[in-house]
Design an enzyme around this catalytic site. Structure first.
Site, PDB file in Angstrom:
ATOM      1  N   SER A 149       0.919  -1.153   0.064  1.00  0.00           N
ATOM      2  CA  SER A 149       0.022  -0.095  -0.070  1.00  0.00           C
ATOM      3  C   SER A 149       0.813   1.348   0.035  1.00  0.00           C
ATOM      4  O   SER A 149       2.054   1.001   0.428  1.00  0.00           O
ATOM      5  CB  SER A 149      -0.815   0.219   1.156  1.00  0.00           C
ATOM      6  OG  SER A 149      -1.625   1.214   1.417  1.00  0.00           O
ATOM      7  N   TYR A 162      -2.278  -1.056  10.248  1.00  0.00           N
ATOM      8  CA  TYR A 162      -2.347  -1.165   8.743  1.00  0.00           C
ATOM      9  C   TYR A 162      -1.165  -0.831   8.317  1.00  0.00           C
ATOM     10  O   TYR A 162      -0.461  -1.478   7.376  1.00  0.00           O
ATOM     11  CB  TYR A 162      -3.457  -0.434   8.047  1.00  0.00           C
ATOM     12  CG  TYR A 162      -3.704  -0.825   6.651  1.00  0.00           C
ATOM     13  CD1 TYR A 162      -4.119  -2.013   6.224  1.00  0.00           C
ATOM     14  CD2 TYR A 162      -3.445   0.264   5.666  1.00  0.00           C
ATOM     15  CE1 TYR A 162      -4.289  -2.221   5.030  1.00  0.00           C
ATOM     16  CE2 TYR A 162      -3.566  -0.038   4.455  1.00  0.00           C
ATOM     17  CZ  TYR A 162      -3.843  -1.241   4.162  1.00  0.00           C
ATOM     18  OH  TYR A 162      -3.972  -1.495   2.376  1.00  0.00           O
TER      19      TYR A 162
HETATM   20  N1  LIG Z   1      -8.353  -0.474  -1.960  1.00  0.00           N
HETATM   21  C1  LIG Z   1      -7.490   0.397  -1.333  1.00  0.00           C
HETATM   22  O1  LIG Z   1      -7.454   1.995  -1.343  1.00  0.00           O
HETATM   23  C2  LIG Z   1      -6.139  -0.284  -1.074  1.00  0.00           C
HETATM   24  C3  LIG Z   1      -4.942   0.665  -1.194  1.00  0.00           C
HETATM   25  C4  LIG Z   1      -3.801   0.174  -0.801  1.00  0.00           C
HETATM   26  C5  LIG Z   1      -3.855  -1.432  -0.768  1.00  0.00           C
HETATM   27  N2  LIG Z   1      -4.898  -1.911  -0.721  1.00  0.00           N
HETATM   28  C6  LIG Z   1      -4.678  -3.429  -0.447  1.00  0.00           C
HETATM   29  O2  LIG Z   1      -5.226  -4.179  -1.642  1.00  0.00           O
HETATM   30  C7  LIG Z   1      -5.352  -5.610  -1.279  1.00  0.00           C
HETATM   31  C8  LIG Z   1      -6.863  -6.049  -1.722  1.00  0.00           C
HETATM   32  O3  LIG Z   1      -7.822  -4.959  -1.193  1.00  0.00           O
HETATM   33  P1  LIG Z   1      -9.092  -4.343  -1.977  1.00  0.00           P
HETATM   34  O4  LIG Z   1      -8.812  -2.788  -1.993  1.00  0.00           O
HETATM   35  O5  LIG Z   1      -9.129  -5.157  -3.234  1.00  0.00           O
HETATM   36  O6  LIG Z   1     -10.314  -4.747  -0.735  1.00  0.00           O
HETATM   37  P2  LIG Z   1     -11.490  -5.664  -0.942  1.00  0.00           P
HETATM   38  O7  LIG Z   1     -12.319  -5.416  -2.157  1.00  0.00           O
HETATM   39  O8  LIG Z   1     -12.125  -5.838   0.573  1.00  0.00           O
HETATM   40  O9  LIG Z   1     -10.575  -7.188  -1.133  1.00  0.00           O
HETATM   41  C9  LIG Z   1     -10.138  -7.841  -0.282  1.00  0.00           C
HETATM   42  C10 LIG Z   1      -9.983  -9.200  -0.591  1.00  0.00           C
HETATM   43  O10 LIG Z   1      -9.105  -9.741   0.354  1.00  0.00           O
HETATM   44  C11 LIG Z   1     -10.203 -11.172   0.901  1.00  0.00           C
HETATM   45  N3  LIG Z   1     -10.068 -11.498   2.105  1.00  0.00           N
HETATM   46  C12 LIG Z   1     -10.094 -10.815   3.320  1.00  0.00           C
HETATM   47  N4  LIG Z   1      -9.917 -11.732   4.274  1.00  0.00           N
HETATM   48  C13 LIG Z   1      -9.479 -12.786   3.810  1.00  0.00           C
HETATM   49  C14 LIG Z   1      -9.266 -14.032   4.705  1.00  0.00           C
HETATM   50  N5  LIG Z   1      -9.197 -14.026   6.070  1.00  0.00           N
HETATM   51  N6  LIG Z   1      -9.023 -15.150   3.925  1.00  0.00           N
HETATM   52  C15 LIG Z   1      -9.042 -14.980   2.606  1.00  0.00           C
HETATM   53  N7  LIG Z   1      -9.515 -14.054   1.805  1.00  0.00           N
HETATM   54  C16 LIG Z   1      -9.678 -12.825   2.553  1.00  0.00           C
HETATM   55  C17 LIG Z   1     -11.443 -10.655   0.459  1.00  0.00           C
HETATM   56  O11 LIG Z   1     -12.512 -11.733   0.206  1.00  0.00           O
HETATM   57  P3  LIG Z   1     -13.482 -12.657   1.118  1.00  0.00           P
HETATM   58  O12 LIG Z   1     -14.082 -11.467   1.836  1.00  0.00           O
HETATM   59  O13 LIG Z   1     -14.602 -13.268   0.239  1.00  0.00           O
HETATM   60  O14 LIG Z   1     -12.744 -13.374   1.870  1.00  0.00           O
HETATM   61  C18 LIG Z   1     -11.562  -9.916  -0.765  1.00  0.00           C
HETATM   62  O15 LIG Z   1     -11.354 -10.641  -1.876  1.00  0.00           O
HETATM   63  C19 LIG Z   1      -5.434  -5.540   0.362  1.00  0.00           C
HETATM   64  O16 LIG Z   1      -4.152  -6.483   0.867  1.00  0.00           O
HETATM   65  C20 LIG Z   1      -5.294  -4.149   0.718  1.00  0.00           C
HETATM   66  O17 LIG Z   1      -4.988  -3.980   1.741  1.00  0.00           O
HETATM   67  C21 LIG Z   1      -6.052  -1.563  -0.930  1.00  0.00           C
END
Ligand SMILES: NC(=O)c1ccc[n+]([C@@H]2O[C@H](COP(=O)([O-])OP(=O)(O)OC[C@H]3O[C@@H](n4cnc5c(N)ncnc54)[C@H](OP(=O)(O)O)[C@@H]3O)[C@@H](O)[C@H]2O)c1
Length: 270
Positions: A149, A162
């Site tokens: 991130s 985080y």
């Molecule tokens: N969106 C942002 O602004 C942002 C910015 C920087 C970094 N990130 C990073 O990007 C990555 C993806 O996040 P996203 O933004 O795409 O959010 P998201 O839409 O909430 O996706 C998160 C994914 O992780 C899965 N997940 C959560 N807990 C889990 C568990 N215990 N076991 C297996 N799978 C799990 C969720 O699936 P289920 O709920 O179906 O398990 C979902 O597929 C994360 O590492 C996040 O920290 C996001």
């Protein structure tokens, strides 16, 4: 010999777009990919994505793996699945996208401690364990993408666990990249700022639906894959994000932690 791609956190957001983009590019490398494993907890989401990708990519077998990856158990699970596949004709992992993760908005002292420890279990322990489980099945040409991130570059008030967990992901990725270069395995840390996914909904426990000013996840994924092909080690897409990543080096990490603490507007139940 099966040649497979693995995407964790594939049921929504950035992981879902990685699954789409990697399926479309699956014949671009030296060895065409035969299987894509999609891993997350929500079975219905994974099943419909698997059906979509198989329809669009004839010849690709998409395997939804419904599992909670948190902690060391995540690594054990993947290790078991790979051992089964290896016993059934051999397996090579073309790409691992370690993307499952979440954040927790709010102060450390008023936010549920177990929830924040779960965050470390997924963002740090599971990501490390899954990498360790997959590496024995990788070789020259394999690739690892770790979703860190923009928060990885700074300490942050009201996002303390985080930001610290993502600093680990960034540093782990760079160390691994140096170690694995000789084996021909490339590693990149994806470091996005705000992306339009379900992240805010999870981090705010439903108080905020959308990440403010979030970029399109498909663009973030395409940019990351482009930089990976160029051999880059860190992907930070937008100019605004690159400037933000530089600020802690200019002013110091405590200063940026203090600023994020004071200006914090993210809603939390704590
Ligand atoms: N969106 C942002 O602004 C942002 C910015 C920087 C970094 N990130 C990073 O990007 C990555 C993806 O996040 P996203 O933004 O795409 O959010 P998201 O839409 O909430 O996706 C998160 C994914 O992780 C899965 N997940 C959560 N807990 C889990 C568990 N215990 N076991 C297996 N799978 C799990 C969720 O699936 P289920 O709920 O179906 O398990 C979902 O597929 C994360 O590492 C996040 O920290 C996001």
């Amino acid at each position: 010999m099966k040649n497979i791609m693995i995407v964790t956190g594939a049921s929504s957001g950035i992981g879902l777009e990685f699954a789409r983009e990697l399926s479309a590019q699956r014949n671009a490398g030296e060895r065409p990919v035969s299987e894509l494993w999609l891993i997350a907890r929500r079975v219905d989401r994974l099943a419909s994505l698997a059906a979509e990708l198989e329809r669009q990519n004839p010849g690709l077998a998409v395997r939804p793996v419904t599992a909670d990856l948190a902690g060391r158990a995540g690594g054990l699970l993947i290790s078991g699945l790979l051992a089964e596949a290896a016993a059934d004709g051999g397996v090579f992992v073309d790409i691992l996208v370690n993307n499952a993760g979440f954040g927790t908005y709010g102060r450390f002292d008023t936010t549920d401690l177990n929830w924040q420890l779960d965050e470390i279990d997924l963002n740090v322990t599971s990501l490390t364990a899954v990498t360790g489980a997959v590496l024995p099945y990788m070789g020259r040409g394999s690739r690892i993408i770790n979703t860190a991130s923009l928060a990885a570059f700074s300490a942050m008030g009201c996002f303390a666990v985080y930001a610290a967990s993502k600093a680990y992901v960034l540093n782990f990725s760079l160390g691994l990249a140096a170690e694995l270069e000789q084996k021909g395995i490339s590693v990149i840390a994806l470091c996005p700022g705000s992306v339009d996914t379900e992240f805010a909904h999870v981090a705010s426990e439903g108080l905020r639906e959308k990440v403010r000013g979030g970029k399109n996840p498909a663009l973030v994924v395409k940019h990351c894959l482009k930089l990976l092909r160029k051999g880059r080690k860190i992907a930070v897409m937008a100019l605004k994000w690159r400037i933000k990543a530089f600020l802690p080096r200019l002013f110091g990490r405590y200063f940026t932690a203090k600023v994020t603490m004071i200006t914090e507007k993210r809603p939390s139940r704590a």
